[in-house]
Write an enzyme that holds these catalytic residues in place. Structure first.
Site, mmCIF file in Angstrom:
data_model
loop_
_atom_site.group_PDB
_atom_site.id
_atom_site.type_symbol
_atom_site.label_atom_id
_atom_site.label_comp_id
_atom_site.label_asym_id
_atom_site.label_seq_id
_atom_site.Cartn_x
_atom_site.Cartn_y
_atom_site.Cartn_z
ATOM 1 N N HIS A 118 0.829 -1.208 0.000
ATOM 2 C CA HIS A 118 0.000 0.000 0.000
ATOM 3 C C HIS A 118 0.860 1.253 0.000
ATOM 4 O O HIS A 118 0.628 2.197 -0.745
ATOM 5 C CB HIS A 118 -0.957 0.006 1.189
ATOM 6 C CG HIS A 118 -2.071 0.965 1.002
ATOM 7 N ND1 HIS A 118 -2.113 2.178 1.628
ATOM 8 C CD2 HIS A 118 -3.171 0.911 0.210
ATOM 9 C CE1 HIS A 118 -3.206 2.829 1.248
ATOM 10 N NE2 HIS A 118 -3.863 2.078 0.380
ATOM 11 N N HIS A 150 -4.527 6.722 -5.446
ATOM 12 C CA HIS A 150 -5.660 7.348 -4.755
ATOM 13 C C HIS A 150 -6.072 8.622 -5.454
ATOM 14 O O HIS A 150 -5.289 9.200 -6.207
ATOM 15 C CB HIS A 150 -5.293 7.643 -3.295
ATOM 16 C CG HIS A 150 -4.969 6.389 -2.549
ATOM 17 N ND1 HIS A 150 -3.687 5.958 -2.373
ATOM 18 C CD2 HIS A 150 -5.775 5.443 -2.016
ATOM 19 C CE1 HIS A 150 -3.706 4.801 -1.727
ATOM 20 N NE2 HIS A 150 -4.960 4.449 -1.503
ATOM 21 N N HIS A 162 -7.146 -1.519 -5.691
ATOM 22 C CA HIS A 162 -7.465 -2.200 -4.429
ATOM 23 C C HIS A 162 -8.143 -3.542 -4.679
ATOM 24 O O HIS A 162 -7.995 -4.468 -3.887
ATOM 25 C CB HIS A 162 -8.304 -1.287 -3.532
ATOM 26 C CG HIS A 162 -7.537 -0.103 -3.008
ATOM 27 N ND1 HIS A 162 -7.432 1.081 -3.720
ATOM 28 C CD2 HIS A 162 -6.787 0.069 -1.887
ATOM 29 C CE1 HIS A 162 -6.665 1.931 -3.030
ATOM 30 N NE2 HIS A 162 -6.267 1.350 -1.913
ATOM 31 N N HIS A 222 -15.213 5.877 2.371
ATOM 32 C CA HIS A 222 -13.926 5.172 2.441
ATOM 33 C C HIS A 222 -12.937 5.899 3.356
ATOM 34 O O HIS A 222 -12.340 5.308 4.247
ATOM 35 C CB HIS A 222 -13.342 5.003 1.028
ATOM 36 C CG HIS A 222 -11.863 4.810 1.024
ATOM 37 N ND1 HIS A 222 -10.992 5.826 0.712
ATOM 38 C CD2 HIS A 222 -11.097 3.744 1.351
ATOM 39 C CE1 HIS A 222 -9.746 5.377 0.830
ATOM 40 N NE2 HIS A 222 -9.784 4.113 1.216
ATOM 41 N N HIS A 264 -11.224 4.939 7.383
ATOM 42 C CA HIS A 264 -9.792 5.028 7.689
ATOM 43 C C HIS A 264 -9.553 5.916 8.915
ATOM 44 O O HIS A 264 -8.844 5.547 9.849
ATOM 45 C CB HIS A 264 -9.038 5.667 6.509
ATOM 46 C CG HIS A 264 -8.575 4.697 5.476
ATOM 47 N ND1 HIS A 264 -7.378 4.038 5.557
ATOM 48 C CD2 HIS A 264 -9.149 4.277 4.316
ATOM 49 C CE1 HIS A 264 -7.225 3.256 4.489
ATOM 50 N NE2 HIS A 264 -8.287 3.386 3.724
ATOM 51 N N PHE A 286 -2.193 6.742 4.881
ATOM 52 C CA PHE A 286 -2.022 5.795 3.773
ATOM 53 C C PHE A 286 -0.741 4.966 3.890
ATOM 54 O O PHE A 286 -0.712 3.800 3.548
ATOM 55 C CB PHE A 286 -1.997 6.532 2.432
ATOM 56 C CG PHE A 286 -3.373 6.843 1.887
ATOM 57 C CD1 PHE A 286 -4.425 5.948 2.040
ATOM 58 C CD2 PHE A 286 -3.604 8.021 1.193
ATOM 59 C CE1 PHE A 286 -5.677 6.230 1.516
ATOM 60 C CE2 PHE A 286 -4.860 8.298 0.659
ATOM 61 C CZ PHE A 286 -5.896 7.405 0.833
ATOM 62 N N HIS A 344 -11.574 -2.616 2.954
ATOM 63 C CA HIS A 344 -11.536 -2.503 1.496
ATOM 64 C C HIS A 344 -12.347 -3.582 0.790
ATOM 65 O O HIS A 344 -12.763 -3.410 -0.352
ATOM 66 C CB HIS A 344 -10.104 -2.427 0.981
ATOM 67 C CG HIS A 344 -9.669 -1.008 0.856
ATOM 68 N ND1 HIS A 344 -9.951 -0.251 -0.258
ATOM 69 C CD2 HIS A 344 -9.054 -0.184 1.732
ATOM 70 C CE1 HIS A 344 -9.508 0.984 -0.059
ATOM 71 N NE2 HIS A 344 -8.959 1.048 1.137
#
Ligand code: C2O
Length: 602
Positions: free
Chosen positions: A173, A196, A205, A341, A345, A362, A375
């Site tokens: 990632h 992203h 993803h 999303h 996080h 991230f 995810h």
């Protein structure tokens, strides 16, 4: 070309490149492979177990004569001839750098994969006899949880250098997000690959989880193992699944079980947000919690409705975002990505860590096993969106289809995968256990009775053409935006969709950034939440790295047609747009705001 150049990137076409992002483009993709299945969205589809009468009927009826729908409305569909391509030789990977402050990274910036192999072979989807079923995490049997824990335990026991190990999986990632890979593109010899804030988000993803799931399955000799999904869109799943923090047998049998031995445990989570705390899908406040549970649940359901239906139906660019581009002012980020999303996080990450590790940043997100079940549900949203309306088609421009990534598979083979091979999850060998889509009933309701709100602000609020851009977002921005047409009838709405575009949003990508977008709102967002039709959506960004100042640029687009109906503002000449900063907006600016008609194919 320098050594980082990629064979798939012919330089000849670079100069004749058309704009990637053109709202008035009349180029559509009519490829059969790009249509979503006609039979899949019908009431008979067992995958959607809620009755469809809660969805605007027009969504179902529009364009029935156009089987192939309006693929990719605002991207030009022609080949640009340089799809994003992660390096041919992975030894070109460099330590992730963007914004890293030495010593501040709990997880480190060495994100490159092992180089036991350096050249990837093209991946061929393997044959299978039985679909892997991804189950809802909140409904797992004891036995399934034990199997999942065992698989993660074995992954964690692999030596760090093994590409299948927990650590290497976590690094993937960081590598794709923090500048470890580059490619030659449009005269930018080192354009850093970023998955992203653009239309690489969903396919990248999907592939990442695909291999992660296969690795887990192979570690427990169960090729049918399906990665659970965290069902945060359903009230029953709106808390961190218990299994992540459950006590686990102590390796010393004389001592009691303890969560810290649980393979699913991660020390870097917000302990104020462990069960029974209800997830906030709108991150109304990054640190604090909201009032009562039932209110939070309704806000979550409405946020889901708006992002899955209200502002994205038949608008692939709003849902997926647009292609990655060397000119970031041309990029749009997708609604789900910069909505629910991001919220999950931020909600799970630990605010006491220097960079909100793990899920809250991230670079570190991939180290928490919860990342993958989060995810899994994000990926499920892609599948559901395709099934909701036959015009909800995937991007089908060649750059998107041919964009590719490299991963190590469950046999430690370095493979190259393409977006075009991940558009059908059944071909990839998996499916999702159905779960009620409670949010189909979450359509927001207007707060204020329609009363010419925009017209009443003339003279008080400036028109967009009277404003000097870029505009600062450190305080609420209020502006009147002219609509391209008024009193649009059903026929007009079948041909075009009205969309609000916010372009060239510049912000500090190293901290959590969020602002909300309201239409015809009268109290500047003080009380306005996603349950109100005035709440168009949000633009929320997970921080990229560590505390410095890394300027990022992106954009957002929102379908307005249904919302203006709900607000009874369809006859209005202007729309009152309010942008309300919520977090990290001190240095943020925006360079363009407008409303345009985007053609739909019919
Ligand atoms: Cu790659 Cu949820 O982020």
């Amino acid at each position: 070309m320098a050594s980082i150049s990629l064979s798939a990137v012919p330089t000849t076409s670079l100069s004749s490149r058309p704009p990637l992002f053109s709202k008035t483009s009349s180029t559509y993709c009519f490829k059969v492979s790009c249509k979503s299945s006609m039979d899949d969205h019908s009431e008979n589809n067992p995958k959607l177990i809620l009755p469809m009468q809660n969805v605007d009927r027009r969504n179902m009826l529009l364009g029935l004569g156009s089987l192939y729908g309006a693929a990719n409305l605002t991207n030009i569909g022609s080949a640009l001839a340089y799809p994003i391509t992660s390096p041919d030789n992975i030894s070109n990977c460099v330590p992730a750098e963007d914004g890293f402050i030495p010593g501040d990274a709990v997880r480190g910036n060495a994100c490159c994969p092992p180089t036991t192999q350096t050249t990837a072979v093209p991946y061929v989807l393997p044959k299978f006899t039985k679909l892997r079923v991804r189950p809802a995490a909140d409904r797992l049997s004891e036995e399934y949880i034990a199997k999942y824990q065992l698989a993660i335990k074995r992954m964690k026991e692999l030596p760090d250098e093994d590409p299948r190990s927990w650590k290497q999986q976590g690094k993937i990632h960081c590598a794709y997000c923090n500048g470890a890979y580059s490619q030659y593109m449009n005269g930018h010899p080192e354009l850093k690959i970023q998955v992203h804030n653009n239309s690489l988000f969903f396919p990248f993803h999907r592939w990442y989880l695909y291999f992660y799931e296969r690795i887990l399955g192979s570690l427990i000799d169960d090729p049918t193992f399906g990665l659970p999904y965290w069902n945060w869109d359903n009230p029953k799943g709106m808390l961190l699944p218990d299994m992540f923090e459950a006590p686990y047998p102590n390796p010393d049998p004389t001592k009691p079980p303890n969560p810290k031995f649980n393979p699913l445990f991660d020390p870097y989570r917000n302990c104020a947000h462990l069960p029974p705390a209800i997830v906030d899908l709108d991150t109304s406040s990054a640190a604090g919690d909201k009032s009562c549970a039932h209110q939070q649940i309704s806000e979550n359901l409405s946020a889901m409705y708006t992002q899955m239906i209200g502002t994205t139906t038949a608008l692939p660019d709003a849902f997926f975002g647009t292609n990655y581009d060397p000119d970031p002012s041309k990029i749009l980020a997708g609604r789900i990505e910069s909505g629910v999303h991001t919220a999950v996080h931020i909600w799970v990450g630990n605010p006491r860590m220097p960079n909100n590790e793990d899920l809250g940043n991230f670079y570190s997100a991939g180290y928490d096993p919860a990342f993958y079940v989060h995810h899994s549900n994000v990926d499920r949203m892609w599948q559901i969106w395709n099934e909701l309306d036959f015009r909800n088609v995937n991007p089908c421009n060649d750059d998107w289809l041919n964009a590719s990534f490299v991963f190590y598979d469950e046999n430690q083979r370095l493979v190259r995968v393409y977006n075009k091979d991940c558009v059908d999850i059944n071909k990839m060998g998996y499916t999702y256990e159905p779960s009620r889509l409670t949010w189909l009933q979450g359509r927001p309701i207007r707060r204020v009775k329609a009363s010419n709100i925009a017209a009443n602000s003339f003279g008080v609020v400036k028109k967009v053409e009277e404003i000097e851009f870029p505009v600062k977002l450190d305080q609420a921005v209020k502006v009147l935006v002219k609509r391209p047409a008024t009193k649009r009838n059903e026929d007009d709405k079948m041909k075009t969709s009205e969309m609000l575009f916010l372009e060239g949003i510049k912000y500090n990508g190293e901290q959590f950034f969020k602002f909300d977008v309201l239409v015809n709102d009268v109290d500047d967002g003080i009380e306005t939440t996603p349950v109100s039709s005035e709440f168009v959506g949000t633009f929320a960004q997970v921080p990229h790295s560590l505390g410095g100042n890394m300027v990022m640029t992106s954009g957002a687009a929102f379908g307005l047609t249904q919302l203006l109906e709900d607000l009874e503002a369809e006859n209005d000449e202007y729309v009152l747009v309010t942008l309300v900063p919520r977090a990290g907006a001190e240095d943020a600016t925006i360079s363009k705001i407008n409303i345009q008609l985007v053609p739909l194919a019919n």
